[in-house]
Scaffold this motif. Structure first.
Motif, mmCIF file in Angstrom:
data_model
loop_
_atom_site.group_PDB
_atom_site.id
_atom_site.type_symbol
_atom_site.label_atom_id
_atom_site.label_comp_id
_atom_site.label_asym_id
_atom_site.label_seq_id
_atom_site.Cartn_x
_atom_site.Cartn_y
_atom_site.Cartn_z
ATOM 1 N N UNK A 490 56.988 49.668 43.676
ATOM 2 C CA UNK A 490 56.508 48.356 44.067
ATOM 3 C C UNK A 490 54.926 49.042 44.968
ATOM 4 N N UNK A 491 54.515 49.154 45.082
ATOM 5 C CA UNK A 491 53.980 50.193 46.938
ATOM 6 C C UNK A 491 52.250 50.127 45.605
ATOM 7 N N UNK A 492 52.322 50.830 44.087
ATOM 8 C CA UNK A 492 51.367 51.044 42.812
ATOM 9 C C UNK A 492 50.707 50.004 42.716
ATOM 10 N N UNK A 493 52.029 48.615 42.570
ATOM 11 C CA UNK A 493 51.670 47.636 41.797
ATOM 12 C C UNK A 493 51.076 46.445 43.025
ATOM 13 N N UNK A 494 51.536 46.494 44.280
ATOM 14 C CA UNK A 494 51.372 46.564 45.341
ATOM 15 C C UNK A 494 49.624 46.448 46.210
ATOM 16 N N UNK A 495 49.423 47.178 45.674
ATOM 17 C CA UNK A 495 47.938 47.699 45.456
ATOM 18 C C UNK A 495 47.048 48.537 44.460
ATOM 19 N N UNK A 496 46.546 47.300 44.313
ATOM 20 C CA UNK A 496 46.417 47.920 42.465
ATOM 21 C C UNK A 496 44.897 48.534 42.690
ATOM 22 N N UNK A 497 44.713 48.520 41.817
ATOM 23 C CA UNK A 497 42.769 49.146 41.110
ATOM 24 C C UNK A 497 41.951 47.760 41.316
ATOM 25 N N UNK A 498 41.437 47.128 42.211
ATOM 26 C CA UNK A 498 40.096 46.011 41.661
ATOM 27 C C UNK A 498 38.516 47.101 42.241
ATOM 28 N N UNK A 499 38.293 46.304 40.771
ATOM 29 C CA UNK A 499 36.807 46.864 40.738
ATOM 30 C C UNK A 499 35.574 45.960 40.169
ATOM 31 N N UNK A 500 34.688 45.872 40.582
ATOM 32 C CA UNK A 500 33.478 45.210 39.872
ATOM 33 C C UNK A 500 32.247 45.917 38.690
ATOM 34 N N UNK A 501 33.189 45.058 37.796
ATOM 35 C CA UNK A 501 31.824 45.476 37.544
ATOM 36 C C UNK A 501 30.604 45.226 36.072
ATOM 37 N N UNK A 502 30.356 46.281 36.086
ATOM 38 C CA UNK A 502 28.484 45.981 35.103
ATOM 39 C C UNK A 502 28.419 46.712 33.578
ATOM 40 N N UNK A 503 27.088 45.693 33.108
ATOM 41 C CA UNK A 503 27.075 46.462 32.290
ATOM 42 C C UNK A 503 26.542 47.673 31.471
ATOM 43 N N UNK A 504 27.031 48.001 30.538
ATOM 44 C CA UNK A 504 27.027 49.504 30.732
ATOM 45 C C UNK A 504 26.312 49.875 29.075
ATOM 46 N N UNK A 505 25.010 50.202 29.358
ATOM 47 C CA UNK A 505 24.328 50.546 27.948
ATOM 48 C C UNK A 505 23.768 49.504 27.002
#
Length: 799
Positions: A490-505
């Motif tokens: 629950x803790x791991x799913x309650x604090x998910x990994x959220x990121x801002x993406x960019x185009x690479x290459x």
């Protein structure tokens, strides 16, 4: 279309939204079975289904007719004899953990094997007593029939107490068998997935510590009562050390010598297992030697050692379980059933993968359940599989459960004929044999460091499981460990990994913008990824991270804009504002309003979309507003949410997500969702997620589709020629391929929809510059395009 060019590949296809892709490729609307459909199928009846059920329920029908008699029978006989000898000694030794006479351990090593031969699906595990289960059953026996009930200790009273303890052990075994049988019938074999490898490892290691402490009283021959309660291990050690001066030296010396010999020879077996034709049966040799020495030296009379005594000959009359006992050990029966199945299934899975044959978890539950029911009826105790005994059966050449039948014959011979030869054997020797089988479980302490380096959550689960099982007891400790493990999920799913993406290459690959230097971020576009299911416990966290990523709170900006429009209307009505060619001009001294004034108005009205149809001029929120009116600047026009890792949304999350998306849409910010799987879209449609503001057209196949759609949309809005071309239905493909599908190095053109290097420019100049690049690229391509390619030439001419 995909064409390889060296170690690259080039894709030419339209930009797809979910709706466009489904329409073009004619997505099928499949019927998904409901719970009632599965229930009807489960209880349906046909000749084929009856045959299938019979083969599944009695796996022996499948493999026994295909038995390779000449190739396998000798290996199974040798393996069965070795396994049977080990099973006899472990049955006697593990009976001490249950606090019942040793002979009842032979029943636990005999009946479950016969049942598993018929109903089991594993070909290599050896079914019988397991130290962890024996200790758990012994805890129930000690709690319901404590040691202080023995009283004066005369033989009659001790015999009655032993009978009562045997009944308790048989009843809790019967109950655990019923639980396993019901779980198997109702297809709950998946329950083992809730016991992770870290949890099982920590639990079995703690059980090994309990086994070690419980056998000390036999090694020292001290009258230590059982403490089946939290921190009972501490009370047991306190009782042992308070009586340490009364130790029987003969038992202690014998047990230490036996333990040393067993450890040394087992180490030799492990080190030279490839050179030895069969492992040295050290338990058998030590038992025979110890029984002979005890008999001829007369240890019982000379040194007052505790011996096995006369074993029961033959079998006990089957008995029904005691209802009163069953009522007092329901929780224990459930925990014993789950732990026994989890350990056995884990071992069986290892051998099934190694020898490449299928394993049915539900059928294993049925097999172990029936085995415990039959074993409990004949006054045995709970069975599973011992790691060492299964290792002997597999390593000595066992091919099928024929080896199990041979081992049960060896146990049968001991029960009926030669059990009396073990009467002078010291109990301290059996205790040493039980401890000699704990090496594998005690060596699991090494996993702590490995887990800490690989996954700290799993390491913490291991440590918490071990400590709770050691100090709180195996039953309470197991429940605590499972609860803690689910809490970590629950803790791991309650604090998910959220990121801002960019185009690479400059390709169609999007990664975390913080991890790369060669990135491109389209101006005014934010790409946000959540790598977790979104549900009621983490939806607020998701919203907060999204607001942080875009740099403003959409609800607050929306309220500020509506508040500003209200004030502009009021000022226009009073004549304090005047519309001029340069915009709005304030004709009076500005009055600044505080933030508190915002909250004193009707909040519901401020949350609605901004309406400017009644104003003489359209407000541009990015330019200067009249004095006294301040609205936070919004520097983005599009948001892309990457839902490729979002496996499900619950109703609470849908409600908050819908509200959040509407707040952005009402700020004239386009929101797109990319990578969502089909099941999620179907669920959103069934839940009435879409309306006039939130439309299905916001869903795109990939992030790159959404980005290209945004860039094309902005170019069309700023370029009349591109807008005209789009209205005529021209192709959106970003690579043109000749009709003969031949690509040469001279004709290959890579067309990028953004500059080769990021640069700052206004939307107007940027779009015209990009248009110039597109025109130049098509002009250079015109010599390679055949006259028959009318559509391509029209596109070039249009540009």
């Amino acid at each position: 279309m995909v064409e390889p060019v060296g170690n690259h590949y080039v894709i030419a296809r339209p930009v797809y939204s979910e709706n466009a892709f489904n329409e073009e490729h004619e997505k099928l609307h499949r019927y998904h079975k409901t719970f009632w459909d599965h229930l009807k199928h489960y209880f349906s009846c046909s000749p084929q289904r009856v045959k299938k059920i019979a083969l599944n329920l009695f796996p022996v029908i499948s493999w026994l007719p295909a038995y390779r008699f000449r190739e396998w029978v000798l290996s199974d006989i040798v393996s069965g004899i070795n396994t049977g000898l080990v099973a006899v000694l472990q049955g006697l030794a593990f009976a001490l953990l249950v606090n019942v006479p040793p002979s009842y351990g032979l029943y636990a090593a005999f009946f479950p094997v016969l049942v598993y031969f018929i109903f089991g699906t594993s070909r290599h595990i050896s079914v019988g007593p397991f130290p962890v289960l024996s200790l758990m059953v012994g805890g129930v026996v000690t709690r319901l029939v404590p040691d202080d009930s023995i009283g004066n200790g005369n033989s009659t009273n001790i015999s009655a107490i032993n009978d009562e303890r045997v009944m308790v052990a048989a009843s809790v075994t019967f109950l655990s068998g019923i639980v396993q049988l019901l779980l198997g019938i109702f297809r709950f074999g998946f329950i083992v997935i809730y016991l992770s490898q870290s949890l099982i490892s920590g639990f079995t290691t703690a059980a090994a510590i309990h086994v070690l402490v419980s056998q000390l009283k036999f090694m020292f021959q001290l009258p230590v009562p059982g403490f089946n309660k939290p921190f009972g291990i501490i009370y047991t050690l306190e009782s042992i050390f308070s009586q340490i001066t009364e130790t029987n030296v003969a038992d202690l010396v014998t047990s230490l010598v036996v333990l040393l010999i067993v450890f040394v020879v087992k180490e030799m077996n492990d080190r030279y297992k490839e050179k030895l034709p069969t492992p040295i049966p050290i338990e058998l040799l030590v038992t025979v030697l110890a029984a002979l020495v005890s008999h001829f030296v007369n240890f019982e009379e000379k040194f007052n050692v505790a011996v096995v005594g006369k074993l029961e000959e033959g079998f006990q009359t089957p008995v029904a379980p005691d209802v009163g006992i069953l009522q007092n050990c329901i929780g224990d029966g459930i925990s014993i059933a789950i732990v026994g199945f989890a350990v056995a299934f884990s071992v069986a899975k290892v051998y099934s993968i190694k020898h490449d044959y299928p394993l049915d978890g539900n059928q294993e539950l049925i097999a172990f359940g029936l085995g415990n029911i039959v074993g409990g009826s004949f006054k045995g105790f709970a069975s599973s599989t011992a790691l060492s005994r299964s290792g002997v059966q597999e390593s000595t050449g066992g091919k099928t459960q024929i080896a199990g039948i041979i081992s049960s014959v060896i146990v049968l011979v001991v029960i009926l004929a030669i059990g009396f030869l073990l009467a002078p054997l010291q109990k301290s020797v059996l205790a040493s044999l039980a401890l000699g089988n704990l090496k594998g479980m005690l060596m699991q302490f090494k996993e702590v460091g490995i887990l800490w380096r690989k996954d700290k959550y799993d390491c913490v689960i291991w440590v918490v499981t071990f400590l709770s099982a050691v100090f709180l007891g195996l039953d309470i400790g197991l429940a605590t460990a499972v609860a803690f493990q689910l809490l970590t999920v629950v803790i791991r799913s309650q604090i998910p990994s959220c990121t801002v993406l960019a185009n690479v290459g400059r390709s169609n690959i999007y990664r975390n913008r913080k991890d790369y230097t060669d990135i491109y971020e389209p101006e005014g576009v934010k790409i946000f990824r959540c790598s977790s299911p979104i549900f009621f416990a983490n939806i607020e966290f998701f919203r907060e991270k999204l607001i942080t990523a875009v740099g403003f709170n959409p609800l607050r900006v929306l309220r500020k804009r509506n508040k500003a429009l209200r004030k502009i209307r009021k000022m226009l009505k009073k004549g304090e504002l005047r519309v001029t060619p340069k915009g709005l001009v304030c004709m009076a001294n500005p009055m600044y309003e505080s933030d508190e004034e915002l909250d004193n108005n009707k909040i519901e009205e401020l949350d609605q979309p901004t309406i400017m149809t009644d104003l003489p001029i359209r407000i541009n929120w990015s330019t200067d507003l009249p004095p006294g009116i301040t609205v936070p600047q919004v520097n983005i026009h599009s948001i892309i949410l990457d839902f490729s890792s979002v496996s499900f949304l619950d109703f609470s999350a849908m409600t908050v997500l819908r509200k959040t998306l509407k707040e952005f849409v009402r700020l004239n910010i386009d929101v797109y969702i990319a990578g969502a799987h089909g099941g999620l879209l179907d669920k959103l449609e069934r839940s009435a997620f879409f309306d006039e503001e939130i439309k299905p057209s916001m869903f795109f196949l990939t992030i790159h589709d959404a980005v290209l759609h945004i860039l094309l949309k902005k170019d069309i809005a700023s370029s009349p020629k591109l807008k005209l071309s789009e209205e005529k239905g021209r192709s959106n493909d970003n690579v043109i391929i000749p009709r003969n599908r031949q690509r040469s190095s001279e004709c290959t053109v890579r067309l990028w929809l953004w500059p080769s290097s990021p640069r700052k420019c206004s939307p107007e100049s940027c779009s015209w510059e990009c248009l110039g690049q597109i025109t130049k690229a098509f002009s250079s391509l015109s010599s390679c395009v055949s006259p028959g390619q009318k559509a391509s030439r029209e596109l070039i001419d249009g540009i």
